[in-house]
Scaffold this motif. Structure first.
Motif, short mmCIF file in Angstrom:
data_model
loop_
_atom_site.label_atom_id
_atom_site.label_comp_id
_atom_site.label_asym_id
_atom_site.label_seq_id
_atom_site.Cartn_x
_atom_site.Cartn_y
_atom_site.Cartn_z
N CYS A 6 -78.15 -19.30 -30.02
CA CYS A 6 -77.15 -18.35 -29.52
C CYS A 6 -77.84 -17.14 -28.91
O CYS A 6 -77.45 -16.66 -27.83
CB CYS A 6 -76.24 -17.92 -30.68
SG CYS A 6 -74.91 -16.83 -30.19
N GLU A 65 -79.26 -18.09 -25.56
CA GLU A 65 -78.19 -18.21 -24.55
C GLU A 65 -77.73 -16.83 -24.09
O GLU A 65 -77.50 -16.60 -22.91
CB GLU A 65 -77.02 -19.01 -25.11
CG GLU A 65 -75.86 -19.17 -24.16
CD GLU A 65 -76.18 -19.96 -22.90
OE1 GLU A 65 -75.42 -19.81 -21.92
OE2 GLU A 65 -77.17 -20.70 -22.88
N GLN A 66 -77.61 -15.90 -25.02
CA GLN A 66 -77.20 -14.54 -24.66
C GLN A 66 -78.26 -13.88 -23.78
O GLN A 66 -77.91 -13.18 -22.82
CB GLN A 66 -76.95 -13.72 -25.91
CG GLN A 66 -75.68 -14.09 -26.64
CD GLN A 66 -75.49 -13.31 -27.92
OE1 GLN A 66 -76.41 -12.66 -28.42
NE2 GLN A 66 -74.30 -13.39 -28.48
N ARG A 75 -80.34 -15.43 -21.80
CA ARG A 75 -80.30 -16.11 -20.49
C ARG A 75 -79.16 -15.54 -19.65
O ARG A 75 -79.32 -15.30 -18.45
CB ARG A 75 -80.11 -17.62 -20.69
CG ARG A 75 -80.16 -18.42 -19.38
CD ARG A 75 -79.78 -19.87 -19.58
NE ARG A 75 -78.40 -20.06 -19.94
CZ ARG A 75 -77.36 -20.01 -19.08
NH1 ARG A 75 -77.55 -19.74 -17.82
NH2 ARG A 75 -76.13 -20.23 -19.50
N ARG A 76 -78.00 -15.34 -20.28
CA ARG A 76 -76.84 -14.81 -19.53
C ARG A 76 -77.06 -13.36 -19.11
O ARG A 76 -76.52 -12.94 -18.08
CB ARG A 76 -75.58 -14.92 -20.39
CG ARG A 76 -75.10 -16.33 -20.53
CD ARG A 76 -73.82 -16.37 -21.32
NE ARG A 76 -73.38 -17.76 -21.48
CZ ARG A 76 -72.27 -18.11 -22.05
NH1 ARG A 76 -71.46 -17.19 -22.55
NH2 ARG A 76 -71.94 -19.38 -22.15
#
Length: 71
Positions: free
Chosen positions: A62, A65-66, A68-69
């Motif tokens: 998680c 992913e955060q 990366r965003r």
């Protein structure tokens, strides 16, 4: 580790750790996503160490992913 010395969690305890409902834990178990053992009474119990390792993996995924965003 000797099975007699292992610590096990209930479905409700696993649900609290992952912040999901007990029904979600049951579904993940049926899908083979969570390790468990059966008690003599037919209840599922989850090995604490392996569940905590999965939780840590999920948190890291998680976070990645955060990041990366965020760019």
């Amino acid at each position: 580790m000797d099975a007699a010395l292992m610590v096990y969690l209930s479905r409700a305890e696993v649900a609290r750790l992952f912040q999901v409902s007990p029904a979600t834990v049951a579904r993940w178990t049926r899908q083979g996503k969570l390790p468990y053992t059966l008690t003599l009474g037919g209840r599922r119990r989850y090995p604490r160490g392996r569940i905590l390792a999965l939780l840590q993996e999920a948190e890291q995924a998680c976070d990645a992913e955060q990041a990366r965003r965020a760019g």
